[in-house]
Design an enzyme around this catalytic site. Structure first.
Site, PDB file in Angstrom:
ATOM      1  N   ILE A 168      46.995  43.217  68.670  1.00  0.00           N
ATOM      2  CA  ILE A 168      45.599  43.132  69.108  1.00  0.00           C
ATOM      3  C   ILE A 168      45.338  44.015  70.321  1.00  0.00           C
ATOM      4  O   ILE A 168      44.176  44.283  70.660  1.00  0.00           O
ATOM      5  CB  ILE A 168      45.182  41.677  69.410  1.00  0.00           C
ATOM      6  CG1 ILE A 168      46.045  41.077  70.527  1.00  0.00           C
ATOM      7  CG2 ILE A 168      45.237  40.825  68.154  1.00  0.00           C
ATOM      8  CD1 ILE A 168      45.552  39.722  71.001  1.00  0.00           C
ATOM      9  N   LYS A 187      45.189  24.724  80.143  1.00  0.00           N
ATOM     10  CA  LYS A 187      45.774  25.431  81.287  1.00  0.00           C
ATOM     11  C   LYS A 187      44.817  26.463  81.872  1.00  0.00           C
ATOM     12  O   LYS A 187      45.070  27.019  82.950  1.00  0.00           O
ATOM     13  CB  LYS A 187      47.091  26.094  80.873  1.00  0.00           C
ATOM     14  CG  LYS A 187      48.199  25.099  80.562  1.00  0.00           C
ATOM     15  CD  LYS A 187      49.459  25.791  80.083  1.00  0.00           C
ATOM     16  CE  LYS A 187      50.594  24.782  79.883  1.00  0.00           C
ATOM     17  NZ  LYS A 187      50.281  23.760  78.891  1.00  0.00           N
ATOM     18  N   LYS A 204      43.826  33.164  80.054  1.00  0.00           N
ATOM     19  CA  LYS A 204      43.055  32.492  79.003  1.00  0.00           C
ATOM     20  C   LYS A 204      41.661  32.117  79.509  1.00  0.00           C
ATOM     21  O   LYS A 204      40.692  32.126  78.748  1.00  0.00           O
ATOM     22  CB  LYS A 204      43.803  31.245  78.511  1.00  0.00           C
ATOM     23  CG  LYS A 204      45.072  31.544  77.738  1.00  0.00           C
ATOM     24  CD  LYS A 204      44.809  32.318  76.458  1.00  0.00           C
ATOM     25  CE  LYS A 204      44.204  31.449  75.369  1.00  0.00           C
ATOM     26  NZ  LYS A 204      44.037  32.194  74.096  1.00  0.00           N
ATOM     27  N   VAL A 216      50.328  21.149  71.914  1.00  0.00           N
ATOM     28  CA  VAL A 216      50.400  20.802  70.495  1.00  0.00           C
ATOM     29  C   VAL A 216      51.836  20.450  70.142  1.00  0.00           C
ATOM     30  O   VAL A 216      52.752  21.238  70.382  1.00  0.00           O
ATOM     31  CB  VAL A 216      49.913  21.977  69.615  1.00  0.00           C
ATOM     32  CG1 VAL A 216      50.007  21.616  68.153  1.00  0.00           C
ATOM     33  CG2 VAL A 216      48.473  22.335  69.976  1.00  0.00           C
ATOM     34  N   LEU A 217      52.012  19.245  69.621  1.00  0.00           N
ATOM     35  CA  LEU A 217      53.359  18.780  69.284  1.00  0.00           C
ATOM     36  C   LEU A 217      53.989  19.671  68.230  1.00  0.00           C
ATOM     37  O   LEU A 217      53.415  19.897  67.173  1.00  0.00           O
ATOM     38  CB  LEU A 217      53.309  17.338  68.768  1.00  0.00           C
ATOM     39  CG  LEU A 217      52.971  16.262  69.807  1.00  0.00           C
ATOM     40  CD1 LEU A 217      52.759  14.933  69.128  1.00  0.00           C
ATOM     41  CD2 LEU A 217      54.063  16.150  70.850  1.00  0.00           C
TER      42      LEU A 217
END
Length: 654
Positions: A343, A410, A422, A448-449
């Site tokens: 990207i 975060k 971010k 995320v687990l």
């Protein structure tokens, strides 16, 4: 024993029982003194009964039944088959007797034969079950199991465990919260208390395994029971939810280990299928970072909505190849195109957008490892900021209808380079939305687990190696979601997009990382701090004890979905923002003078004042002027914070 041998054996047993039953019927009818004229017809009666009953049993599929589980249903099937056979024999013999009146069968023989055959055949079937129930009890190799839930699922599991000789478990008792069931028995096993008694029952009955058989119970209730079970020395297993069981069937094969996801205690995400289909079905959908844990799950959950074409864009060829193989196998009719691209390569992205012209873009590509990005801030900036800017610019230029970016908690009051980059990516998305027809939105959620970089795989590997399990701080807290529920909410949020929103997902209650480590150790069959040590390493650069989901300037309002909220849009000066981005771009892409890490972090702090970085270097007066102007919007937004909090309370119904 295979099916053919089993049918032959049961048929031979039934032949013997029928022959004996008819002979005994004649003996009882004539007080054990059968006249010779009557006696000669007995072989005819036996032969006819055998022919008709065996055919009736086969048609009723009685030889396909597993008789070790024989119950009232099997007895009713035997009665129906024998009754039908006797009626057929009566009609047949009535016709025969019309032509040959000497063929005499007393009417009482029909009733006696019917009774004795049912008793004989039914008794033989139940005798096998009685034998297994009484003589195949718990063996030394069995693990003693306590079943939580004395409902239908619990009864079925107890039944199968008791009658499966090679099972490693044997049930010894039930736990159930229903007061009307206390002191009763289910499947010959006592119900010995409710959930509060689990610890005492485990000690009293020397329980090795606890099986939670409550597939229809709310997840919050299951999580509470798991927390109680964790205080015992027994291993914990669980049945899947009802929706996960095939056709309502329950068996010991469906019993699984308790996962960390079960501890979260949240109900499954409900999604509006019609709303999602409206903007995905028949569209060309591009997923960046499609080989990652979030990106690949996005592809899996978008595929069923019948997009016109699904574009999988990623930098790593192996991960893209794996998700491509999976999707081609599961969705053979879906048009899939794999694109290997970075990207950060603006020209390559323009070629991809020009060639395929995607309508919907899910942007999941990002550098997300906090400690790595802390040591390599220039790469975080290039990928998370300018890589995102490239994708955003292409989506605008080529007229995509929707653009959804995956962000992180975060990014809120960040203490790390990753979180700050971010946050700036979120600002880029909101900035572009001001001038574009494309609906640009961001979805923000926590850890995320099971995703790459999450603590779960690291902890599991450390436990596998015998420890120690490393935790940064005993008080560190994080929000967690499962990958599927996070992705479902991301897709759902896209359906609500009007443009410019930051959608914030309800993450439930925060979880202590130390508690998570202890749970994983227990679920792996070990005792924390005894079998597996927990070692505290200290907070790493860029980390903070508590994550947040809103900045000070943001409030939220509700959406149609009870798990999705919208952060209030902030007004920013586009000129000042673009000026700072250009300064940042020159800094990280300067080949003649490689940027110093502190320089990069200092400039990031100017763009995101809430970034907690203390080593900011002096900046020029000109830059300070632009920075002050840029920060003005944030200061103004703070004045609206009280109003935003009131809106948040109203949205949540407080």
């Amino acid at each position: 024993m295979d099916y053919r041998r089993r049918v032959v054996l049961l048929s031979l047993i039934d032949i013997g029982i029928i022959a004996i039953a008819i002979n005994l019927a004649y003996l009882l009818r004539f007080d054990f003194q059968v006249n010779s004229k009557i006696f000669v017809f007995i072989p005819y009666v036996i032969l006819m009964h055998l022919s008709i009953i065996l055919i009736a049993f086969k048609r009723a599929k009685l030889y396909k039944r597993v008789w070790q589980y024989a119950s009232v249903g099997e007895l009713i099937a035997i009665i129906k088959a024998v009754t039908t056979s006797e009626i057929i024999f009566f009609i047949f013999h009535y016709i025969v007797q019309k032509f040959n009146p000497e063929f005499l069968v007393p009417r009482s023989i029909y009733l006696l034969s019917w009774t004795l055959i049912i008793l004989g055949i039914g008794g033989s079937r139940f005798a096998w079950r009685i034998f297994r129930d009484n003589y195949l009890k718990i063996q030394p190799y069995h693990k003693r199991a306590l079943i939580v839930g004395a409902g239908d699922a619990g009864a079925l599991i107890a039944k199968e465990l008791k009658h499966t000789a090679d099972s490693e478990f044997y049930p010894v008792a039930f736990i159930d919260d229903d007061p009307t069931k206390q002191s009763l028995e289910v499947m010959g096993l006592p119900i010995v208390g409710n959930r509060k008694d689990i610890s005492l029952v485990v000690k009293e009955y020397n329980i090795d395994e606890i099986i939670i058989a409550m597939p229809s119970a709310p997840k919050s209730e299951v999580a509470e029971i798991i927390n109680i079970c964790k205080s015992t020395t027994a291993n914990i297993k669980i049945l899947p939810r009802v929706s996960d069981l095939v056709n309502g069937k329950v068996s010991i094969n469906t019993i699984r280990e308790v996962n960390v996801e079960d501890l979260l205690g949240r109900e499954p995400v409900k999604i509006d299928l019609r709303g999602i289909a409206d903007y995905v079905k028949g569209q060309i959908v591009l997923v960046t970072g499609a080989g990652g844990s979030i990106g690949s799950e996005l592809c899996r959950q978008i595929a069923p909505f019948d997009p016109k074409q699904l574009l999988l864009l990623g930098h790593g060829e192996n991960s893209i190849y794996e998700i491509e193989l999976e999707l081609r196998k599961d969705y053979p009719d879906l048009r899939i195109e794999t694109v290997i691209a970075d990207i950060q390569d603006r020209n390559r992205l323009r070629y991809v957008f020009d060639t395929y012209k995607p309508n919907v873009v899910f942007h999941a590509a990002a550098h997300k490892h906090v400690p790595l990005m802390e040591r390599n801030p220039s790469e975080a900036v290039k990928n998370n900021i300018f890589g995102t800017k490239n994708v955003v610019d292409c989506a605008h230029e080529y007229g995509a209808s929707h653009f959804v970016m995956i962000s992180t908690d975060k990014a809120v009051n960040p203490t790390s380079v990753m979180g700050t980059t971010k946050r700036i990516a979120e600002m880029i998305v909101q900035d572009k939305n001001q001038i574009s027809e494309t609906k640009f939105v961001t979805v923000r959620f926590g850890n995320v687990l099971g995703s790459r970089g999450s603590v779960i795989p690291i902890f599991k590997q450390q436990i596998k190696q015998g420890g120690p399990v490393t935790v940064t701080h005993p008080e560190m807290v994080r929000y967690f979601m499962t990958i599927p529920e996070a992705v479902q909410l991301v897709i759902q949020a896209g359906a609500f997009a009007q443009g410019g929103e930051i959608f914030i997902l309800d993450m439930g209650k925060p979880v202590k990382i130390a508690d998570l480590a202890r749970d994983l150790i227990r679920l792996s069959g070990f005792e924390p701090d005894k079998d597996i040590e927990i070692f505290y390493t200290g907070i790493r650069p860029g980390e903070k004890l508590y994550e947040e989901i809103l900045t000070d300037e943001e409030g939220t309002k509700a959406t149609k979905h009870d798990r999705i909220f919208i952060g209030k849009q902030l007004t920013i000066s586009r000129d000042d923002f673009h000026f700072m981005l250009r300064k940042l771009e020159k800094l990280v892409y300067n080949d003649d003078y490689p940027a110093d890490n502190d320089e990069i972090k200092g400039l990031l702090k100017q763009i995101v004042p809430s970034y907690k970085y203390d080593n900011q270097k002096n900046i020029s007066t000109d830059e300070s002027k632009h920075t002050e102007t840029f920060n003005l919007a944030g200061e103004l937004a703070k004045q609206e914070m009280k109003l935003a909090k009131i809106e948040l309370a109203s949205a949540k119904g407080e």
